[in-house]
Design an enzyme around this catalytic site. Structure first.
Site, PDB file in Angstrom:
ATOM      1  N   LYS A 201       0.860  -1.187   0.000  1.00 14.99           N
ATOM      2  CA  LYS A 201       0.000   0.000   0.000  1.00 14.99           C
ATOM      3  C   LYS A 201       0.894   1.234   0.000  1.00 14.99           C
ATOM      4  O   LYS A 201       1.691   1.432   0.914  1.00 14.99           O
ATOM      5  CB  LYS A 201      -0.908   0.021   1.221  1.00 14.99           C
ATOM      6  CG  LYS A 201      -1.908   1.176   1.175  1.00 14.99           C
ATOM      7  CD  LYS A 201      -2.816   1.203   2.388  1.00 14.99           C
ATOM      8  CE  LYS A 201      -3.937   2.219   2.199  1.00 14.99           C
ATOM      9  NZ  LYS A 201      -3.454   3.552   1.813  1.00 14.99           N
TER      10      LYS A 201
ATOM     11  N   ASP B 141       1.422   5.426  -0.104  1.00 10.52           N
ATOM     12  CA  ASP B 141       0.772   6.577   0.520  1.00 10.52           C
ATOM     13  C   ASP B 141       0.961   7.814  -0.347  1.00 10.52           C
ATOM     14  O   ASP B 141       2.035   8.414  -0.365  1.00 10.52           O
ATOM     15  CB  ASP B 141       1.397   6.794   1.904  1.00 10.52           C
ATOM     16  CG  ASP B 141       0.445   7.497   2.848  1.00 10.52           C
ATOM     17  OD1 ASP B 141      -0.645   7.877   2.399  1.00 10.52           O
ATOM     18  OD2 ASP B 141       0.801   7.659   4.024  1.00 10.52           O
TER      19      ASP B 141
ATOM     20  N   ARG C 130      -4.548   8.907  -4.770  1.00  9.50           N
ATOM     21  CA  ARG C 130      -5.199   7.919  -5.645  1.00  9.50           C
ATOM     22  C   ARG C 130      -5.443   8.582  -6.999  1.00  9.50           C
ATOM     23  O   ARG C 130      -5.916   9.722  -7.071  1.00  9.50           O
ATOM     24  CB  ARG C 130      -6.508   7.474  -5.019  1.00  9.50           C
ATOM     25  CG  ARG C 130      -7.219   6.354  -5.769  1.00  9.50           C
ATOM     26  CD  ARG C 130      -6.472   5.024  -5.680  1.00  9.50           C
ATOM     27  NE  ARG C 130      -7.238   3.960  -6.310  1.00  9.50           N
ATOM     28  CZ  ARG C 130      -8.194   3.276  -5.700  1.00  9.50           C
ATOM     29  NH1 ARG C 130      -8.515   3.539  -4.433  1.00  9.50           N
ATOM     30  NH2 ARG C 130      -8.835   2.315  -6.344  1.00  9.50           N
TER      31      ARG C 130
ATOM     32  N   ARG D 241      -8.960  11.100  -6.581  1.00  7.22           N
ATOM     33  CA  ARG D 241     -10.125  10.459  -5.969  1.00  7.22           C
ATOM     34  C   ARG D 241     -11.301  11.421  -5.878  1.00  7.22           C
ATOM     35  O   ARG D 241     -12.460  11.025  -5.954  1.00  7.22           O
ATOM     36  CB  ARG D 241      -9.705   9.968  -4.587  1.00  7.22           C
ATOM     37  CG  ARG D 241     -10.779   9.389  -3.729  1.00  7.22           C
ATOM     38  CD  ARG D 241     -10.148   8.886  -2.436  1.00  7.22           C
ATOM     39  NE  ARG D 241     -11.125   8.680  -1.387  1.00  7.22           N
ATOM     40  CZ  ARG D 241     -10.817   8.277  -0.165  1.00  7.22           C
ATOM     41  NH1 ARG D 241      -9.563   8.068   0.155  1.00  7.22           N
ATOM     42  NH2 ARG D 241     -11.756   8.097   0.741  1.00  7.22           N
TER      43      ARG D 241
ATOM     44  N   GLU E 292      -1.716   4.798  -7.759  1.00  8.45           N
ATOM     45  CA  GLU E 292      -1.424   5.758  -6.696  1.00  8.45           C
ATOM     46  C   GLU E 292      -0.259   6.630  -7.163  1.00  8.45           C
ATOM     47  O   GLU E 292       0.797   6.113  -7.555  1.00  8.45           O
ATOM     48  CB  GLU E 292      -1.062   5.031  -5.400  1.00  8.45           C
ATOM     49  CG  GLU E 292      -0.977   5.911  -4.182  1.00  8.45           C
ATOM     50  CD  GLU E 292      -2.321   6.090  -3.462  1.00  8.45           C
ATOM     51  OE1 GLU E 292      -2.367   6.839  -2.478  1.00  8.45           O
ATOM     52  OE2 GLU E 292      -3.321   5.478  -3.910  1.00  8.45           O
TER      53      GLU E 292
ATOM     54  N   GLU F 175       3.773   1.886   4.437  1.00  2.37           N
ATOM     55  CA  GLU F 175       2.494   2.216   5.066  1.00  2.37           C
ATOM     56  C   GLU F 175       1.691   0.977   5.424  1.00  2.37           C
ATOM     57  O   GLU F 175       0.982   0.958   6.424  1.00  2.37           O
ATOM     58  CB  GLU F 175       1.665   3.108   4.132  1.00  2.37           C
ATOM     59  CG  GLU F 175       0.408   3.622   4.806  1.00  2.37           C
ATOM     60  CD  GLU F 175      -0.663   4.094   3.829  1.00  2.37           C
ATOM     61  OE1 GLU F 175      -1.743   4.491   4.297  1.00  2.37           O
ATOM     62  OE2 GLU F 175      -0.427   4.061   2.614  1.00  2.37           O
TER      63      GLU F 175
ATOM     64  N   ARG G 264     -16.629   1.129  -1.133  1.00  2.00           N
ATOM     65  CA  ARG G 264     -15.637   0.704  -0.150  1.00  2.00           C
ATOM     66  C   ARG G 264     -15.931  -0.757   0.144  1.00  2.00           C
ATOM     67  O   ARG G 264     -16.878  -1.085   0.837  1.00  2.00           O
ATOM     68  CB  ARG G 264     -15.697   1.562   1.115  1.00  2.00           C
ATOM     69  CG  ARG G 264     -14.552   1.236   2.078  1.00  2.00           C
ATOM     70  CD  ARG G 264     -14.466   2.206   3.217  1.00  2.00           C
ATOM     71  NE  ARG G 264     -14.050   3.541   2.869  1.00  2.00           N
ATOM     72  CZ  ARG G 264     -12.790   3.910   2.623  1.00  2.00           C
ATOM     73  NH1 ARG G 264     -11.822   3.012   2.647  1.00  2.00           N
ATOM     74  NH2 ARG G 264     -12.498   5.159   2.323  1.00  2.00           N
TER      75      ARG G 264
ATOM     76  N   ASP H 186      44.093  -1.236   1.206  1.00  3.91           N
ATOM     77  CA  ASP H 186      44.339  -0.716   2.545  1.00  3.91           C
ATOM     78  C   ASP H 186      45.672   0.051   2.571  1.00  3.91           C
ATOM     79  O   ASP H 186      46.743  -0.557   2.637  1.00  3.91           O
ATOM     80  CB  ASP H 186      44.375  -1.871   3.542  1.00  3.91           C
ATOM     81  CG  ASP H 186      44.384  -1.390   4.985  1.00  3.91           C
ATOM     82  OD1 ASP H 186      43.954  -0.254   5.219  1.00  3.91           O
ATOM     83  OD2 ASP H 186      44.834  -2.150   5.854  1.00  3.91           O
TER      84      ASP H 186
ATOM     85  N   ASP I 239      46.659  -6.931  -0.941  1.00  2.00           N
ATOM     86  CA  ASP I 239      46.541  -8.238  -0.282  1.00  2.00           C
ATOM     87  C   ASP I 239      45.617  -9.149  -1.082  1.00  2.00           C
ATOM     88  O   ASP I 239      44.465  -9.365  -0.729  1.00  2.00           O
ATOM     89  CB  ASP I 239      46.021  -8.038   1.148  1.00  2.00           C
ATOM     90  CG  ASP I 239      46.078  -9.323   1.967  1.00  2.00           C
ATOM     91  OD1 ASP I 239      46.523 -10.351   1.410  1.00  2.00           O
ATOM     92  OD2 ASP I 239      45.685  -9.296   3.140  1.00  2.00           O
TER      93      ASP I 239
END
Length: 612
Positions: free
Chosen positions: A23, A25, A28, A43, A77, A183, A199, A440, A529
């Site tokens: 999901k 964030d 939409r 939306r 989204e 989220e 919904r 090194d 090395d």
């Protein structure tokens, strides 16, 4: 058109015949592309293209490829991706409020947003609303395949329209979401239809809540909101208000208690002294206030003095459950303002990028039980008091820890394991998983020798079409990695290459480089090395801290950063996180490179020359 919406659930939505998506964030957005052009609608029915013109610009670059699929309608989204599982909510809110066309254009260019597509409602003019979710998802996958678009979420990709995968395994995805501090998850019934404006209980959103211990400061009379706060420097620091999550009898009793114990009252509020402690779950802190707060439980075991801003900031990072952090305010460095809590939070934030390199590798840690104020010690054997969730693997009579999960990493951090060292292969590997050159120099003042060596090696890698990655050691050197396909080469094979590179460096600049093992005979030259890369040897893991005076971090770099301006001491705990957030992870393609690394032809030539 009003989008279909998921219902909120507080129960883990693990059901047969369901699929799971990250999901994100943001805003939409419904994308439509037909003969009238491209529209992106929020939306609430507002056009989003004027505010986010980069999405249309990106799509038009591929107009020819999209033609066979028009008209189309996709559901998604609009986000500002922070990592593969998390979008920056505050960032897109700021972006959405911009008025100046110039600033919008600048942001579209410098910090473009992404449109995360999770559903196909129409393709090639064919409506898909009434098809089951799995069928719609398959059609969406076909679209991305035909467009040759990547199907992995990537905040640093130039592909601004991205795909949201559906997973069958909830637990696997949930672990990933928690790791990246996302989220939450949307669970979808496989046969669910797309129902406009509904919904639905066929789609469920399950959120990755964080928890804060706080106390009530007032009750708003008009709407019943309880205002909460924490102590900061012995003063009340407000963090928001909470209304949802209470049972009716809990809310009624709480209101009654506040009225009976008020210290003052005005037209809007009834005020009380801090006394009633709560645990509130929320998504994140936005503009100093809790986002989507819900009452979780009363904390009768706490005093208001226990509810502090320091504790709140610590709780924001959603550490693993049932893992107590002891002495979080313990100082760890002499000259640096780093407490144990800071180190734990560093591990929490860097874990998505560090854990893949620790996974299934025999771990050696260097522990600093007193911070830099006492003596450290190496630890290979898993201690008897380790909790059950810590995985181990027996090798040569040593019970090694496998740091495969966030919980183990944080537990090790709580044990003040500052340095994480790993071998060049996993417990499942037959032979090396990578080649690593450890450059090194004799001292930190000779860091320029490591830079010189790295650039000479890069020239060879480029000529041989080999893909190398580079990081600081966190101390005074640099380390170059060549990922290899698993179970393909031996250490004898890789020794041919490391020896060849060592000889090449010395032939190019014998005054700067040496393979002399005796320190007294090296002079002021960098020791190459090549023998260090062998079975049973270890090297510090990417993003591990080091127990040195500047609190260095073994930090992955981009090759264009490797120049005479580079300084080893500039890479610390603080800027390691800043780099990842702003520039991404230079090692992000490390594991995918393994399958395409053209090492075999190079090895054939080396073996042929050795015989000759």
């Amino acid at each position: 058109m009003k989008p279909m919406l998921p219902s909120l659930t507080f129960d883990r939505p693990v059901h047969p015949d369901w699929l799971y998506e990250v999901k994100y964030d943001g805003f939409r957005a419904l994308l439509e592309w037909n003969t009238k052009g491209i529209t992106l609608t929020s939306r609430n029915g507002k056009p989003l293209i004027p505010q986010f013109p980069e999405i249309e610009e990106f799509l038009l670059q591929y107009q020819r490829e999209f033609e066979p699929f028009l008209p189309l309608q996709l559901d998604g989204e609009l986000v500002l991706l922070e990592n593969p599982c998390k979008a920056n909510f505050s960032g897109i809110q700021v972006r959405g409020r911009l008025k100046s066309e110039k600033k919008i254009s600048e942001q579209a260019q410098n910090a473009p947003c992404q449109l995360m597509i999770f559903d196909a409602l129409q393709l090639s003019g064919k409506p898909l609303h009434a098809e089951p979710f799995t069928k719609r998802k398959k059609e969406l996958i076909k679209l991305f395949e035909k467009l040759h678009f990547n199907q992995e979420a990537d905040p640093y990709s130039k592909q601004l329209v991205q795909f949201v995968k559906a997973y069958e395994d909830f637990e696997m995805l949930w672990e990933k979401v928690v790791l990246f501090d996302g989220e939450g998850i949307v669970a979808k019934q496989q046969n669910s239809l797309w129902e406009e404006g509904k919904r639905s209980s066929q789609w469920l959103k399950y959120k990755n809540w964080k928890y804060v211990s706080c106390f009530i400061t007032s009750l708003e009379k008009t709407n019943g909101y309880f205002y909460v706060g924490v102590y900061q420097d012995k003063k009340i620091h407000p963090i928001g208000q909470v209304l949802f999550g209470f049972k009716p009898e809990e809310k009624q009793a709480l209101q009654q208690t506040i009225k009976q114990n008020k210290i003052k009252e005005d037209e809007q509020f009834i005020y009380v002294e801090p006394a009633i402690c709560l645990e509130v779950k929320y998504l994140e802190l936005y503009d100093g206030q809790l986002r989507e707060p819900h009452f979780d439980r009363f904390r009768f075991d706490l005093e208001p003095a226990d509810c502090t801003n320091d504790r709140f900031l610590f709780q924001q990072k959603n550490l693993p459950e049932d893992l107590d952090i002891s002495h979080p305010d313990k100082p760890l460095w002499n000259q640096l303002n780093i407490q144990k809590a800071d180190f734990i939070l560093y591990l929490r934030e860097i874990s998505p990028y560090m854990l893949p390199f620790l996974e299934n590798r025999l771990l050696t840690v260097i522990r600093y039980p007193h911070g830099m104020f006492g003596e450290p010690f190496y630890q290979k054997n898993c201690p008897d008091y380790a909790p059950e969730f810590v995985e181990t693997f027996k090798h040569e009579n040593i019970d090694y820890i496998l740091c495969n999960h966030l919980k183990t990493l944080i537990w090790l951090g709580n044990q003040l394991a500052i340095e994480f060292h790993i071998p060049f292969q996993t417990i499942y590997s037959r032979g090396p998983s990578e080649i690593v050159f450890d450059l090194d120099p004799p001292s930190k003042d000779d860091f320029h020798l490591a830079v010189k060596a790295a650039l000479l090696i890069k020239e060879v890698l480029d000529q041989l079409n080999l893909i190398g990655f580079i990081k600081t050691s966190g101390n005074k050197g640099l380390q170059i990695y060549l990922p290899l396909p698993e179970n393909t080469f031996t250490y004898d094979d890789t020794r041919l290459f490391t020896s060849f590179i060592a000889d090449y460096l010395i032939s190019r600049d014998p005054d700067s480089f040496t393979i002399e093992r005796m320190k007294k005979n090296r002079g002021n030259r960098l020791y190459v090395d090549y023998i260090q890369h062998g079975e049973g040897k270890t090297i510090v893991a990417p993003y591990s801290m080091r127990g040195n005076e500047h609190g260095g971090v073994a930090t992955p770099l981009y090759w264009d950063e490797v120049n005479e301006k580079l300084e080893s001491a500039q890479f610390t705990m603080k800027n390691a996180l800043t780099r990842v957030r702003k520039q991404g992870d230079p090692f992000r393609t490390y594991f995918s490179t393994k399958s395409v690394q053209p090492f075999a032809p190079v090895l054939e030539v080396l073996k042929y020359n050795k015989k000759g």
